[in-house]
Write a protein that holds these residues in place. Structure first.
Motif, PDB file in Angstrom:
ATOM      1  N   HIS A 115       0.856  -1.189   0.000  1.00 25.97           N
ATOM      2  CA  HIS A 115       0.000   0.000   0.000  1.00 25.97           C
ATOM      3  C   HIS A 115       0.891   1.237   0.000  1.00 25.97           C
ATOM      4  CE1 HIS A 115      -3.214  -2.721   0.870  1.00 25.97           C
ATOM      5  NE2 HIS A 115      -2.673  -3.072   2.005  1.00 25.97           N
ATOM      6  N   ILE A 137     -18.157   2.652  -6.203  1.00 29.11           N
ATOM      7  CA  ILE A 137     -18.551   1.300  -6.575  1.00 29.11           C
ATOM      8  C   ILE A 137     -19.697   1.379  -7.581  1.00 29.11           C
ATOM      9  CG2 ILE A 137     -17.819   0.276  -4.386  1.00 29.11           C
ATOM     10  CD1 ILE A 137     -20.770   0.248  -3.538  1.00 29.11           C
ATOM     11  N   GLU A 196     -22.152  -3.762  -7.600  1.00 29.85           N
ATOM     12  CA  GLU A 196     -21.388  -3.951  -6.365  1.00 29.85           C
ATOM     13  C   GLU A 196     -22.206  -3.531  -5.149  1.00 29.85           C
ATOM     14  OE1 GLU A 196     -16.724  -3.309  -7.160  1.00 29.85           O
ATOM     15  OE2 GLU A 196     -17.963  -1.638  -7.846  1.00 29.85           O
ATOM     16  N   THR A 228     -12.209  -7.285   0.228  1.00 31.01           N
ATOM     17  CA  THR A 228     -11.987  -6.742  -1.121  1.00 31.01           C
ATOM     18  C   THR A 228     -11.976  -5.223  -1.127  1.00 31.01           C
ATOM     19  OG1 THR A 228     -12.994  -8.668  -2.184  1.00 31.01           O
ATOM     20  CG2 THR A 228     -12.937  -6.621  -3.464  1.00 31.01           C
ATOM     21  N   TYR A 229     -12.948  -4.612  -0.461  1.00 31.44           N
ATOM     22  CA  TYR A 229     -13.062  -3.152  -0.487  1.00 31.44           C
ATOM     23  C   TYR A 229     -12.127  -2.499   0.527  1.00 31.44           C
ATOM     24  CZ  TYR A 229     -16.802  -4.254  -3.590  1.00 31.44           C
ATOM     25  OH  TYR A 229     -17.488  -4.744  -4.666  1.00 31.44           O
ATOM     26  N   SER A 230     -11.837  -3.188   1.609  1.00 30.22           N
ATOM     27  CA  SER A 230     -10.843  -2.685   2.559  1.00 30.22           C
ATOM     28  C   SER A 230      -9.478  -2.589   1.892  1.00 30.22           C
ATOM     29  CB  SER A 230     -10.765  -3.608   3.781  1.00 30.22           C
ATOM     30  OG  SER A 230     -12.004  -3.649   4.455  1.00 30.22           O
ATOM     31  N   GLN A 231      -9.138  -3.595   1.109  1.00 30.69           N
ATOM     32  CA  GLN A 231      -7.861  -3.584   0.398  1.00 30.69           C
ATOM     33  C   GLN A 231      -7.837  -2.506  -0.676  1.00 30.69           C
ATOM     34  OE1 GLN A 231      -7.588  -7.675  -0.916  1.00 30.69           O
ATOM     35  NE2 GLN A 231      -6.410  -8.288   0.885  1.00 30.69           N
ATOM     36  N   LYS A 232      -8.946  -2.318  -1.340  1.00 31.43           N
ATOM     37  CA  LYS A 232      -9.029  -1.301  -2.394  1.00 31.43           C
ATOM     38  C   LYS A 232      -8.791   0.096  -1.821  1.00 31.43           C
ATOM     39  CE  LYS A 232     -12.086   0.324  -6.119  1.00 31.43           C
ATOM     40  NZ  LYS A 232     -13.410   0.157  -6.768  1.00 31.43           N
ATOM     41  N   ILE A 233      -9.379   0.364  -0.659  1.00 31.90           N
ATOM     42  CA  ILE A 233      -9.198   1.672  -0.023  1.00 31.90           C
ATOM     43  C   ILE A 233      -7.790   1.810   0.529  1.00 31.90           C
ATOM     44  CG2 ILE A 233      -9.943   3.106   1.912  1.00 31.90           C
ATOM     45  CD1 ILE A 233     -12.785   2.005   1.426  1.00 31.90           C
ATOM     46  N   SER A 234      -7.265   0.744   1.130  1.00 39.66           N
ATOM     47  CA  SER A 234      -5.903   0.779   1.658  1.00 39.66           C
ATOM     48  C   SER A 234      -4.896   1.057   0.548  1.00 39.66           C
ATOM     49  CB  SER A 234      -5.566  -0.545   2.347  1.00 39.66           C
ATOM     50  OG  SER A 234      -6.445  -0.806   3.419  1.00 39.66           O
ATOM     51  N   ALA A 235      -5.151   0.506  -0.642  1.00 38.59           N
ATOM     52  CA  ALA A 235      -4.246   0.684  -1.774  1.00 38.59           C
ATOM     53  C   ALA A 235      -4.186   2.131  -2.252  1.00 38.59           C
ATOM     54  CB  ALA A 235      -4.653  -0.232  -2.928  1.00 38.59           C
ATOM     55  N   LEU A 236      -5.149   2.949  -1.847  1.00 42.54           N
ATOM     56  CA  LEU A 236      -5.135   4.376  -2.186  1.00 42.54           C
ATOM     57  C   LEU A 236      -4.257   5.185  -1.239  1.00 42.54           C
ATOM     58  CD1 LEU A 236      -8.949   4.867  -2.937  1.00 42.54           C
ATOM     59  CD2 LEU A 236      -7.084   4.761  -4.607  1.00 42.54           C
TER      60      LEU A 236
END
Length: 234
Positions: free
Chosen positions: A3, A30, A34, A81-89
């Protein structure tokens, strides 16, 4: 998954310039499909997973935050899935989100002005499902000024229009200095003090009836402990 330690360039274009630092508002984070999938997963959660509070009910995922450390539990795949997507930002400064609160608000339900407190990394991220809401911000309660007690109305500062399928990120001054809450009303009338009207697609004077809203509040709890560590101490 790696991240970024800082907010990504992709996210910077969504900063709300008319708010104090720092607010990011991402419309349509989303898709409709979704959103429907996430709402189905929320509804499928076992009944004991729900906690009924005054004005709303909620599900807690990832563990119970505690000053001595959260006993961490793995997030289900539909939240991971969405926790990782936000963390990746880069929302959590290189850390991964590990805690999610699912709140359900029916029309005329809300939450009193509050702060999220020191158990979390100083960032709160929220995906909204099913309906919009109006998130109101207030200055903290101080000692009386000139002998006149401060009221909620006198401390009100601004609002954000939070549409369904959007992502809202609060950091810095907006997280640390101000309280946030939701009025328990059936509809919201937009005023000039809603500072993200242009990006959220609203107009001053417009009235928006509320539906049932489900929010996914995704955060990072820095202090955690593992079950196997606790067992090894016995």
């Amino acid at each position: 998954m790696a991240h970024p330690s800082r907010i990504s360039e992709e996210l910077k274009e969504f900063i709300v310039k008319d708010a104090p630092p720092t607010v990011y508002y991402v419309p349509d984070f989303i898709t409709e499909a979704e959103e429907e999938y996430l709402l189905q997963q929320v509804c499928r959660a076992p009944k004991p997973k729900w906690t009924q509070l005054s004005g709303r009910r909620l599900q807690n995922w990832g563990g119970l935050p505690h000053p001595k450390g959260m006993l961490a539990e793995k997030l289900p795949d539909w939240l991971l899935t969405y926790s990782q997507k936000i963390s990746a930002l880069g929302a959590f400064a290189g850390k991964a989100a590990n805690h999610v609160l699912v709140n359900e608000y029916k029309p005329e339900e809300g939450i009193m002005p509050h702060e999220d407190g020191p158990l979390y990394h100083p960032t709160v991220t929220t995906i909204s499902l099913g309906s919009h809401t109006l998130l109101d911000f207030y200055t903290s309660v101080n000692q009386t000024q000139d002998g006149v007690p401060q009221t909620e109305e006198s401390r009100y500062m601004l609002s954000l229009l939070v549409r369904r399928r959007s992502l809202l990120i609060l950091q810095g001054e907006m997280y640390e200095r101000y309280l946030h809450g939701i009025q328990g009303v059936a509809a919201d009338t937009l005023t000039e003090r809603v500072v993200n009207l242009s990006v959220a697609g609203g107009q001053v004077g417009e009235t928006l009836p509320r539906g049932t809203r489900v929010s996914l509040t995704i955060r990072h709890v820095p202090k955690v402990c593992r079950a196997n560590l606790l067992l090894s101490r016995k």
